[in-house]
Design a protein around this motif. Structure first.
Motif, PDB file in Angstrom:
ATOM      1  N   HIS A   1     -20.282  -3.136 -10.254  1.00 13.31           N
ATOM      2  CA  HIS A   1     -19.787  -3.193  -8.930  1.00 13.31           C
ATOM      3  C   HIS A   1     -18.668  -2.543  -8.528  1.00 13.31           C
ATOM      4  O   HIS A   1     -17.623  -2.636  -9.294  1.00 13.31           O
ATOM      5  N   ARG A   2     -18.678  -2.122  -7.420  1.00 15.94           N
ATOM      6  CA  ARG A   2     -17.382  -1.255  -6.787  1.00 15.94           C
ATOM      7  C   ARG A   2     -16.184  -2.322  -6.918  1.00 15.94           C
ATOM      8  O   ARG A   2     -14.871  -1.887  -7.117  1.00 15.94           O
ATOM      9  N   ASN A   3     -16.311  -3.658  -6.856  1.00 11.45           N
ATOM     10  CA  ASN A   3     -15.292  -4.357  -6.879  1.00 11.45           C
ATOM     11  C   ASN A   3     -14.522  -4.572  -8.097  1.00 11.45           C
ATOM     12  O   ASN A   3     -13.449  -5.129  -8.229  1.00 11.45           O
ATOM     13  N   PHE A   4     -15.045  -4.327  -9.363  1.00 15.72           N
ATOM     14  CA  PHE A   4     -14.516  -4.021 -10.417  1.00 15.72           C
ATOM     15  C   PHE A   4     -13.452  -3.010 -10.587  1.00 15.72           C
ATOM     16  O   PHE A   4     -12.472  -2.947 -11.361  1.00 15.72           O
ATOM     17  N   HIS A   5     -13.327  -2.097  -9.811  1.00 11.80           N
ATOM     18  CA  HIS A   5     -12.803  -0.850 -10.075  1.00 11.80           C
ATOM     19  C   HIS A   5     -11.457  -1.326  -8.918  1.00 11.80           C
ATOM     20  O   HIS A   5     -11.372  -1.788  -7.732  1.00 11.80           O
ATOM     21  N   ARG A   6     -10.211  -0.529  -9.573  1.00  7.04           N
ATOM     22  CA  ARG A   6      -9.047  -0.924  -8.940  1.00  7.04           C
ATOM     23  C   ARG A   6      -9.181  -0.124  -7.487  1.00  7.04           C
ATOM     24  O   ARG A   6      -9.306   0.876  -7.451  1.00  7.04           O
ATOM     25  N   ARG A   7      -8.433  -0.761  -6.401  1.00  9.01           N
ATOM     26  CA  ARG A   7      -8.449  -0.323  -5.275  1.00  9.01           C
ATOM     27  C   ARG A   7      -7.105   0.393  -4.790  1.00  9.01           C
ATOM     28  O   ARG A   7      -6.118  -0.350  -4.906  1.00  9.01           O
ATOM     29  N   ASP A   8      -6.909   1.422  -4.334  1.00 10.70           N
ATOM     30  CA  ASP A   8      -5.823   2.300  -4.004  1.00 10.70           C
ATOM     31  C   ASP A   8      -5.900   2.638  -2.456  1.00 10.70           C
ATOM     32  O   ASP A   8      -6.980   3.153  -1.988  1.00 10.70           O
ATOM     33  N   VAL A   9      -4.882   2.014  -1.772  1.00 11.53           N
ATOM     34  CA  VAL A   9      -4.983   2.366  -0.268  1.00 11.53           C
ATOM     35  C   VAL A   9      -3.705   3.225  -0.163  1.00 11.53           C
ATOM     36  O   VAL A   9      -2.879   3.157  -0.229  1.00 11.53           O
ATOM     37  N   GLU A  10      -4.213   4.349   0.426  1.00 10.54           N
ATOM     38  CA  GLU A  10      -3.243   5.489   0.861  1.00 10.54           C
ATOM     39  C   GLU A  10      -2.983   5.643   2.321  1.00 10.54           C
ATOM     40  O   GLU A  10      -4.165   5.755   2.984  1.00 10.54           O
ATOM     41  N   SER A  11      -1.734   5.488   2.995  1.00 11.60           N
ATOM     42  CA  SER A  11      -1.637   5.371   4.380  1.00 11.60           C
ATOM     43  C   SER A  11      -1.086   6.969   4.699  1.00 11.60           C
ATOM     44  O   SER A  11      -0.344   7.479   3.967  1.00 11.60           O
ATOM     45  N   GLU A  12      -1.640   7.101   5.769  1.00 11.11           N
ATOM     46  CA  GLU A  12      -1.190   8.587   6.455  1.00 11.11           C
ATOM     47  C   GLU A  12      -0.913   8.580   7.936  1.00 11.11           C
ATOM     48  O   GLU A  12      -1.733   7.726   8.671  1.00 11.11           O
ATOM     49  N   ILE A  13       0.094   8.929   8.443  1.00 15.03           N
ATOM     50  CA  ILE A  13       0.273   8.918   9.797  1.00 15.03           C
ATOM     51  C   ILE A  13       0.020  10.136  10.496  1.00 15.03           C
ATOM     52  O   ILE A  13       0.550  11.383   9.806  1.00 15.03           O
ATOM     53  N   LEU A  14      -1.013  10.069  11.457  1.00 14.96           N
ATOM     54  CA  LEU A  14      -1.498  11.425  11.908  1.00 14.96           C
ATOM     55  C   LEU A  14      -0.468  11.725  13.137  1.00 14.96           C
ATOM     56  O   LEU A  14       0.322  10.793  13.819  1.00 14.96           O
ATOM     57  N   GLN A  15      -0.219  13.188  13.597  1.00 16.26           N
ATOM     58  CA  GLN A  15       0.553  13.291  14.395  1.00 16.26           C
ATOM     59  C   GLN A  15       0.034  12.831  15.845  1.00 16.26           C
ATOM     60  O   GLN A  15      -0.964  12.912  16.279  1.00 16.26           O
ATOM     61  N   GLY A  16       0.986  12.717  16.799  1.00 12.89           N
ATOM     62  CA  GLY A  16       0.800  12.108  18.086  1.00 12.89           C
ATOM     63  C   GLY A  16       1.949  12.585  19.191  1.00 12.89           C
ATOM     64  O   GLY A  16       2.962  13.512  18.542  1.00 12.89           O
ATOM     65  N   ASN A  17       1.940  12.243  20.069  1.00 12.33           N
ATOM     66  CA  ASN A  17       2.852  12.736  21.117  1.00 12.33           C
ATOM     67  C   ASN A  17       4.236  11.740  20.983  1.00 12.33           C
ATOM     68  O   ASN A  17       3.979  10.658  20.735  1.00 12.33           O
ATOM     69  N   ALA A  18       5.313  12.172  21.054  1.00 13.32           N
ATOM     70  CA  ALA A  18       6.472  11.641  21.412  1.00 13.32           C
ATOM     71  C   ALA A  18       6.592  10.374  22.730  1.00 13.32           C
ATOM     72  O   ALA A  18       7.107   9.532  22.418  1.00 13.32           O
ATOM     73  N   SER A  19       5.823  10.901  23.686  1.00  9.83           N
ATOM     74  CA  SER A  19       5.716  10.019  24.835  1.00  9.83           C
ATOM     75  C   SER A  19       4.750   8.939  24.470  1.00  9.83           C
ATOM     76  O   SER A  19       5.068   7.718  25.114  1.00  9.83           O
ATOM     77  N   ASP A  20       4.064   8.783  23.362  1.00 15.42           N
ATOM     78  CA  ASP A  20       3.066   7.537  23.065  1.00 15.42           C
ATOM     79  C   ASP A  20       4.078   6.583  22.230  1.00 15.42           C
ATOM     80  O   ASP A  20       3.672   5.446  22.096  1.00 15.42           O
ATOM     81  N   CYS A  21       5.509   6.915  21.623  1.00 15.01           N
ATOM     82  CA  CYS A  21       6.142   6.181  20.892  1.00 15.01           C
ATOM     83  C   CYS A  21       6.782   5.003  21.674  1.00 15.01           C
ATOM     84  O   CYS A  21       7.455   5.322  22.758  1.00 15.01           O
ATOM     85  N   LYS A  22       6.542   3.909  21.372  1.00 13.66           N
ATOM     86  CA  LYS A  22       6.995   2.460  21.918  1.00 13.66           C
ATOM     87  C   LYS A  22       8.040   1.885  21.309  1.00 13.66           C
ATOM     88  O   LYS A  22       8.571   0.860  21.626  1.00 13.66           O
ATOM     89  N   ILE A  23       8.296   2.273  19.956  1.00 16.18           N
ATOM     90  CA  ILE A  23       9.033   1.451  19.068  1.00 16.18           C
ATOM     91  C   ILE A  23      10.546   2.137  19.470  1.00 16.18           C
ATOM     92  O   ILE A  23      11.696   1.464  19.438  1.00 16.18           O
ATOM     93  N   CYS A  24      10.671   3.514  19.185  1.00 17.77           N
ATOM     94  CA  CYS A  24      12.166   4.000  19.272  1.00 17.77           C
ATOM     95  C   CYS A  24      12.419   4.846  20.476  1.00 17.77           C
ATOM     96  O   CYS A  24      11.272   4.969  21.317  1.00 17.77           O
TER      97      CYS A  24
END
Length: 91
Positions: free
Chosen positions: A65-88
Protein backbone atom coordinates in the motif's frame (compact mmCIF):
# COMPACT_ATOMS: atom_id res chain seq x y z
CA UNK A 1 7.91 1.63 -17.23
CA UNK A 2 5.29 3.54 -15.27
CA UNK A 3 5.55 7.16 -14.24
CA UNK A 4 5.97 8.35 -10.65
CA UNK A 5 2.74 9.52 -9.06
CA UNK A 6 2.88 13.15 -7.95
CA UNK A 7 -0.17 14.58 -6.22
CA UNK A 8 -0.72 18.35 -6.32
CA UNK A 9 -3.07 19.65 -3.65
CA UNK A 10 -4.26 23.21 -3.42
CA UNK A 11 -3.81 24.56 0.10
CA UNK A 12 -6.97 26.60 0.76
CA UNK A 13 -5.69 28.17 4.00
CA UNK A 14 -2.83 30.06 2.38
CA UNK A 15 -3.69 31.77 -0.86
CA UNK A 16 -1.30 31.35 -3.78
CA UNK A 17 0.57 28.26 -2.60
CA UNK A 18 0.37 24.60 -3.54
CA UNK A 19 1.92 21.43 -2.19
CA UNK A 20 3.36 18.59 -4.23
CA UNK A 21 3.27 15.23 -2.46
CA UNK A 22 5.69 12.54 -3.63
CA UNK A 23 5.88 9.00 -2.28
CA UNK A 24 9.49 7.79 -2.11
CA UNK A 25 11.12 4.53 -0.98
CA UNK A 26 9.16 1.72 0.66
CA UNK A 27 9.69 1.37 4.41
CA UNK A 28 7.67 -1.80 5.01
CA UNK A 29 9.54 -4.12 7.38
CA UNK A 30 9.21 -7.60 5.87
CA UNK A 31 11.03 -9.29 8.76
CA UNK A 32 8.98 -7.82 11.62
CA UNK A 33 7.34 -11.16 12.46
CA UNK A 34 10.73 -12.78 13.17
CA UNK A 35 12.13 -9.80 15.10
CA UNK A 36 14.40 -8.49 12.36
CA UNK A 37 14.45 -5.57 9.97
CA UNK A 38 14.45 -5.97 6.18
CA UNK A 39 13.06 -3.73 3.45
CA UNK A 40 12.51 -4.77 -0.17
CA UNK A 41 14.50 -1.97 -1.80
CA UNK A 42 11.62 -0.37 -3.73
CA UNK A 43 12.90 3.15 -4.48
CA UNK A 44 9.63 4.95 -5.29
CA UNK A 45 5.87 4.48 -5.42
CA UNK A 46 4.40 3.67 -8.82
CA UNK A 47 0.62 3.30 -8.94
CA UNK A 48 -0.57 0.04 -10.45
CA UNK A 49 -3.87 1.58 -11.60
CA UNK A 50 -5.38 4.85 -12.71
CA UNK A 51 -6.59 7.65 -10.45
CA UNK A 52 -9.85 6.75 -8.72
CA UNK A 53 -9.36 2.98 -8.97
CA UNK A 54 -8.30 0.51 -6.29
CA UNK A 55 -4.91 0.11 -7.96
CA UNK A 56 -4.07 3.79 -7.44
CA UNK A 57 -3.06 3.00 -3.84
CA UNK A 58 -1.07 -0.18 -4.61
CA UNK A 59 2.57 0.02 -5.71
CA UNK A 60 3.29 -1.72 -9.01
CA UNK A 61 6.93 -2.37 -8.04
CA UNK A 62 6.58 -3.95 -4.58
CA UNK A 63 2.83 -4.63 -4.27
CA UNK A 64 2.30 -2.91 -0.92
CA UNK A 65 0.00 0.00 0.00
CA UNK A 66 1.03 3.61 -0.59
CA UNK A 67 1.11 4.24 3.20
CA UNK A 68 4.28 2.15 3.50
CA UNK A 69 6.18 4.58 1.26
CA UNK A 70 7.92 7.63 2.71
CA UNK A 71 5.89 10.77 2.03
CA UNK A 72 7.72 13.90 0.83
CA UNK A 73 5.82 17.19 0.84
CA UNK A 74 7.29 19.91 -1.32
CA UNK A 75 5.86 23.41 -0.99
CA UNK A 76 6.06 25.99 -3.69
CA UNK A 77 4.78 29.54 -3.70
CA UNK A 78 3.04 30.69 -6.84
CA UNK A 79 3.43 34.23 -8.10
CA UNK A 80 0.76 36.70 -7.08
CA UNK A 81 0.13 40.40 -6.98
CA UNK A 82 1.83 42.53 -4.36
CA UNK A 83 -1.54 44.13 -3.65
CA UNK A 84 -2.79 40.73 -2.39
CA UNK A 85 -0.11 40.68 0.31
CA UNK A 86 -1.57 41.35 3.76
CA UNK A 87 1.40 40.31 5.89
CA UNK A 88 4.05 42.87 4.98
CA UNK A 89 4.36 46.23 3.28
CA UNK A 90 5.91 45.07 0.02
CA UNK A 91 3.59 47.15 -2.20
Amino acid sequence: MKKTQIVIRKDESSRGSSRAVRYAECQKNHAANIGGYAVDGCREFMASGGEGTGGALTCAACGCHRNFHRRDVESEILQGNASDCKICTCK
